[in-house]
Scaffold this motif. Structure first.
Motif, short mmCIF file in Angstrom:
data_model
loop_
_atom_site.label_atom_id
_atom_site.label_comp_id
_atom_site.label_asym_id
_atom_site.label_seq_id
_atom_site.Cartn_x
_atom_site.Cartn_y
_atom_site.Cartn_z
N ARG A 190 -2.90 20.14 -6.44
CA ARG A 190 -1.87 20.21 -5.40
C ARG A 190 -1.08 18.93 -5.43
NH1 ARG A 190 -5.13 21.78 -0.11
NH2 ARG A 190 -3.98 19.98 0.58
N GLY A 191 0.06 18.98 -4.79
CA GLY A 191 0.94 17.82 -4.76
C GLY A 191 0.62 16.84 -3.66
N ARG A 192 1.60 16.39 -2.95
CA ARG A 192 1.55 15.23 -2.08
C ARG A 192 0.79 15.39 -0.76
NH1 ARG A 192 4.55 11.15 -3.78
NH2 ARG A 192 5.90 11.57 -5.51
N ASP A 193 0.20 16.50 -0.46
CA ASP A 193 -0.58 16.68 0.77
C ASP A 193 0.21 16.32 2.02
OD1 ASP A 193 -2.81 17.74 -0.36
OD2 ASP A 193 -4.15 16.09 0.09
N GLY A 194 1.49 16.68 2.05
CA GLY A 194 2.31 16.47 3.24
C GLY A 194 2.50 15.01 3.59
N GLY A 195 2.46 14.13 2.61
CA GLY A 195 2.67 12.71 2.87
C GLY A 195 1.49 12.01 3.50
N ARG A 196 0.31 12.62 3.47
CA ARG A 196 -0.90 12.04 4.05
C ARG A 196 -1.16 10.66 3.47
NH1 ARG A 196 -4.67 10.18 6.68
NH2 ARG A 196 -6.57 11.26 7.16
N ARG A 197 -1.54 9.73 4.32
CA ARG A 197 -1.82 8.36 3.91
C ARG A 197 -3.24 8.00 4.32
NH1 ARG A 197 -2.07 3.29 5.82
NH2 ARG A 197 -1.38 1.64 4.43
N LEU A 198 -3.97 7.34 3.42
CA LEU A 198 -5.32 6.86 3.70
C LEU A 198 -5.32 5.35 3.61
CD1 LEU A 198 -7.28 9.42 1.52
CD2 LEU A 198 -7.10 9.41 4.00
N ASP A 199 -6.13 4.71 4.46
CA ASP A 199 -6.21 3.25 4.40
C ASP A 199 -7.64 2.83 4.08
OD1 ASP A 199 -7.68 3.41 6.80
OD2 ASP A 199 -5.91 2.98 8.03
N ALA A 200 -7.83 1.53 3.91
CA ALA A 200 -9.13 0.98 3.52
C ALA A 200 -10.21 1.33 4.54
CB ALA A 200 -9.02 -0.53 3.34
N ALA A 201 -9.88 1.35 5.81
CA ALA A 201 -10.87 1.67 6.84
C ALA A 201 -11.38 3.10 6.68
CB ALA A 201 -10.28 1.47 8.23
N GLU A 202 -10.49 4.03 6.41
CA GLU A 202 -10.91 5.43 6.22
C GLU A 202 -11.73 5.60 4.95
OE1 GLU A 202 -7.67 8.45 7.89
OE2 GLU A 202 -6.79 6.89 6.61
N LEU A 203 -11.35 4.88 3.90
CA LEU A 203 -12.03 5.01 2.62
C LEU A 203 -13.33 4.23 2.55
CD1 LEU A 203 -9.03 4.71 0.14
CD2 LEU A 203 -10.18 6.79 0.94
N GLY A 204 -13.44 3.19 3.37
CA GLY A 204 -14.60 2.33 3.30
C GLY A 204 -14.54 1.38 2.11
N ALA A 205 -13.35 1.19 1.56
CA ALA A 205 -13.13 0.29 0.42
C ALA A 205 -11.65 -0.05 0.36
CB ALA A 205 -13.56 0.97 -0.88
N ASP A 206 -11.36 -1.19 -0.25
CA ASP A 206 -9.96 -1.60 -0.40
C ASP A 206 -9.22 -0.68 -1.35
OD1 ASP A 206 -10.25 -3.79 1.27
OD2 ASP A 206 -10.77 -5.14 -0.37
N LEU A 207 -7.93 -0.52 -1.10
CA LEU A 207 -7.06 0.23 -2.01
C LEU A 207 -6.79 -0.61 -3.24
CD1 LEU A 207 -4.41 1.52 0.55
CD2 LEU A 207 -6.19 2.88 -0.55
N GLY A 208 -6.47 0.06 -4.34
CA GLY A 208 -6.04 -0.64 -5.54
C GLY A 208 -4.66 -1.24 -5.31
N GLU A 209 -4.36 -2.29 -6.02
CA GLU A 209 -3.06 -2.95 -5.89
C GLU A 209 -1.92 -2.02 -6.28
OE1 GLU A 209 -1.00 -6.42 -8.44
OE2 GLU A 209 -2.94 -6.95 -7.58
N ARG A 210 -2.13 -1.18 -7.30
CA ARG A 210 -1.08 -0.27 -7.77
C ARG A 210 -1.37 1.19 -7.44
NH1 ARG A 210 -0.15 -1.14 -13.81
NH2 ARG A 210 1.79 -0.05 -13.39
#
Length: 125
Positions: A16-36
């Protein structure tokens, strides 16, 4: 990840594509996002395709500077699984640098498809 493939299981991947623009952050993931970009994998304990997916995602993340692989145990994070509509494992979300979902795939992805999806994530403003 390849757009033309449909179905789930037996090595097939549903994308699937963009999931309606859904955004996840480090708190939700339990880990830091990658720089890129970030490759988020939802797995379960007895999922054989999850192990193969983990190898592919780690390999690709290791090849591309600024890309991080984050694996989430679906059973431990049921609220997030429900919120995101994760129905099967493995499910992979490809996030851009801002945490926006660029691609979602269910099933074991091919290395080339992950690289292509990362190209889209890195190219997203």
């Amino acid at each position: 990840m390849e757009q033309g493939r449909t179905g789930v299981g037996a090595g097939r991947v549903a994308v699937r594509g963009r999931d309606g623009g859904r955004r996840l952050d480090a708190a939700e993931l339990g880990a830091d996002l990658g720089e890129r970009a970030t490759l988020v994998q939802f797995s379960s304990a007895f999922c054989a395709p999850c192990r193969a997916t983990r190898r592919v995602l780690r390999e690709v993340a290791g090849m591309v500077p600024g890309v991080r692989h984050v694996e989430i145990d679906a059973e431990d994070r049921l609220a997030l699984v429900r919120e995101l509509g994760i129905l099967k494992t493995p499910t992979v979300l490809v996030l851009d640098a801002g945490g926006h979902v660029v691609r979602r795939a269910t099933g074991q992805p091919r290395r080339a498809d992950v690289i292509a999806a990362l190209g889209e994530a890195v190219g997203t403003p």
